[in-house]
Design a protein around this motif. Structure first.
Motif, PDB file in Angstrom:
ATOM      1  N   THR A  15      47.147  35.659  37.707  1.00 49.79           N
ATOM      2  CA  THR A  15      46.485  36.923  37.361  1.00 49.79           C
ATOM      3  C   THR A  15      45.790  36.743  36.018  1.00 49.79           C
ATOM      4  O   THR A  15      46.003  35.751  35.306  1.00 49.79           O
ATOM      5  CB  THR A  15      47.514  38.050  37.258  1.00 49.79           C
ATOM      6  N   TYR A  16      44.978  37.728  35.645  1.00 53.09           N
ATOM      7  CA  TYR A  16      44.305  37.653  34.348  1.00 53.09           C
ATOM      8  C   TYR A  16      45.335  37.641  33.219  1.00 53.09           C
ATOM      9  O   TYR A  16      45.202  36.903  32.227  1.00 53.09           O
ATOM     10  CB  TYR A  16      43.352  38.836  34.172  1.00 53.09           C
TER      11      TYR A  16
ATOM     12  N   MET B 233      41.246  36.959  38.199  1.00 49.59           N
ATOM     13  CA  MET B 233      40.000  36.632  37.504  1.00 49.59           C
ATOM     14  C   MET B 233      38.780  36.715  38.397  1.00 49.59           C
ATOM     15  O   MET B 233      37.680  36.959  37.916  1.00 49.59           O
ATOM     16  CB  MET B 233      40.093  35.226  36.899  1.00 49.59           C
TER      17      MET B 233
ATOM     18  N   GLU C 282      36.769  41.043  34.475  1.00 58.20           N
ATOM     19  CA  GLU C 282      36.599  40.626  33.085  1.00 58.20           C
ATOM     20  C   GLU C 282      36.477  41.814  32.141  1.00 58.20           C
ATOM     21  O   GLU C 282      36.959  41.782  31.010  1.00 58.20           O
ATOM     22  CB  GLU C 282      35.397  39.683  32.935  1.00 58.20           C
TER      23      GLU C 282
ATOM     24  N   ALA D  92      39.937  43.275  31.750  1.00 55.86           N
ATOM     25  CA  ALA D  92      40.731  42.421  30.873  1.00 55.86           C
ATOM     26  C   ALA D  92      40.302  42.572  29.421  1.00 55.86           C
ATOM     27  O   ALA D  92      41.147  42.573  28.508  1.00 55.86           O
ATOM     28  CB  ALA D  92      40.604  40.961  31.314  1.00 55.86           C
TER      29      ALA D  92
END
Length: 416
Positions: free
Chosen positions: A194-195, A313, A319, A322
């Motif tokens: 995962t991120y 991701m 992004e 995140a």
């Protein structure tokens, strides 16, 4: 105009043709068969082939030596001294400069799995970054390891690939240091991270550099990444990819040596053309700024079943979600899209290895446009996102301190 490798191809072809011609005289004309003459022809054929192979090895060694010298010259030109007094940095300052670690993830090859073209592209990308002298460490978190496929197998794969690219199994003959000496592989028993896990990887003890370049595995950096060593600790860099470039002969050689004609398309999009980073593939930051600061709940969103779920991701909008999680508490004074100063190239000219289907759409989707959590794409990771997107103009560009001057870097490495 003949291609660059035309002399090699012509010579080897002549040697092979002559060898086969001698052998065919005895293989196909059995009535004239003579054992001694056949052995003599076989020996002559082997000598011809050996001559061709020897030439190829010498030429590849010469080409690699030439590339090494050009790389050294480019490295010198990438960071010229600002004045005569700064051209010779004290040894103590040099030893205190922050290290730069590239951190990425890759997947272990399950035994018997058909080879995918993009997997080879990613390995070539990793190899190009391993060759980059501006990375003090390259850390690969290898997902899905097992007894049959783990880090030792991955490193063997990479070394075999380097022989194909270099055409020479004697690294000492080129004058280059071992490109794998600074590579660390960390086996991970579960699949795609995962991120949040990617950031945990980047902040782990396996990563020794103070400057972290966290990137997708198919991103290739050139000499401009040397700027990362002078990054201001208060600046977080987000890099959209510059697409695919064949202007750098070293990058093109690495790709072509491994991929040959297996491309699916001729180029990938240059995402740096936009003023703001609508998507980005790489993060550059000081490790100490984020160590112990991230909250795993900030990397989760509601799915359509009302449960909190980590996002990955390769999901739409991931992004920006995140970045919102990383920037809680405004840890960085500047979010800077530095794609015009630090370039990353995209090794992805083959078909994708994954896609997001309707069955994968499990996020809670807000359809009311007036709602603050509304997103246009139902497959997208839900908001909150960090908005507006990072731009090429930031607080640090206005103040002129996105990157520190050479004399300030050693001090920051000690203070941070």
């Amino acid at each position: 105009m003949l291609p660059r490798r035309a002399p090699t191809i012509i010579l080897v072809s002549i040697c092979c043709f002559a060898a086969l011609q001698d052998l065919s005289r005895y293989v196909f004309r059995t009535s004239d068969y003579d054992e001694d003459a056949a052995l003599e022809a076989y020996g002559a054929a082997r000598n011809l082939l050996s001559t061709g192979k020897s030439y190829v090895r010498r030429r590849k060694r010469w080409v690699r030596n030439l590339r090494t010298k050009k790389n050294e010259q480019r490295s010198f030109n990438a960071a010229p001294p600002t004045d005569a007094s700064s051209s010779a940095e004290p040894a103590s300052a040099s030893s205190q400069r922050p290290g730069v670690s590239l951190v990425t993830s890759f997947w272990a090859a399950p035994p018997g799995e058909p080879s995918h073209a993009h997997r080879l592209e990613v390995k070539l990308s990793l190899l190009a970054n391993m060759y980059n002298p501006h990375f003090d460490q390259v850390v690969v978190f290898l997902d899905g390891v097992s007894d049959e496929s783990h880090c030792a197998h991955f490193l063997d794969e990479m070394k075999d690939l380097s022989l194909i690219v270099d055409g020479d199994d004697e690294a000492s003959a080129t004058g280059q240091k071992d490109p794998f000496a600074h590579v660390a592989c960390v086996g991970v028993p579960f699949d795609q991270p995962t991120y949040y896990q990617m950031f945990r990887n980047a902040l782990s003890d396996a990563v020794t550099g103070e400057i972290v370049v966290l990137a997708n595995a198919d991103q290739v950096f050139d000499d401009t990444v040397s700027l990362a060593r002078r990054l201001n600790p208060d600046v977080l860099i987000l890099l959209p990819t510059r697409g695919t470039s064949w202007t750098d002969p070293e990058t093109k050689h690495i790709y072509d040596s491994g991929m040959a004609k297996r491309r699916h398309k001729s180029n990938t999009k240059d995402m740096c053309a936009n003023a703001a980073a609508s998507s980005f593939d790489s993060w550059i930051f000081h490790k100490s700024k984020l160590s112990g600061q991230l909250n795993e709940e900030h990397f989760q969103r509601l799915n359509k079943y009302g449960e909190m779920q980590f996002f990955f991701m390769n999901e739409y909008g991931a992004e920006h979600a995140a970045l919102w999680a990383v920037q809680r508490g405004e840890r960085f004074s500047s979010l800077y899209n530095a794609c015009e100063e630090i370039r990353s190239w995209h090794f992805h000219l083959t078909k994708k290895t994954h896609k997001v289907s309707d069955e994968d759409t499990y996020w809670l989707h807000i359809e009311e446009k007036e709602h603050p959590l509304f997103t246009r794409d139902p497959k997208s990771v839900p908001k909150p996102w960090n908005t507006p997107a990072p731009g090429k103009t930031a607080k640090c560009t206005e103040e002129g301190n996105c990157f520190l001057k050479n004399g300030d870097v050693a001090g920051v490495a000690v203070k941070v």
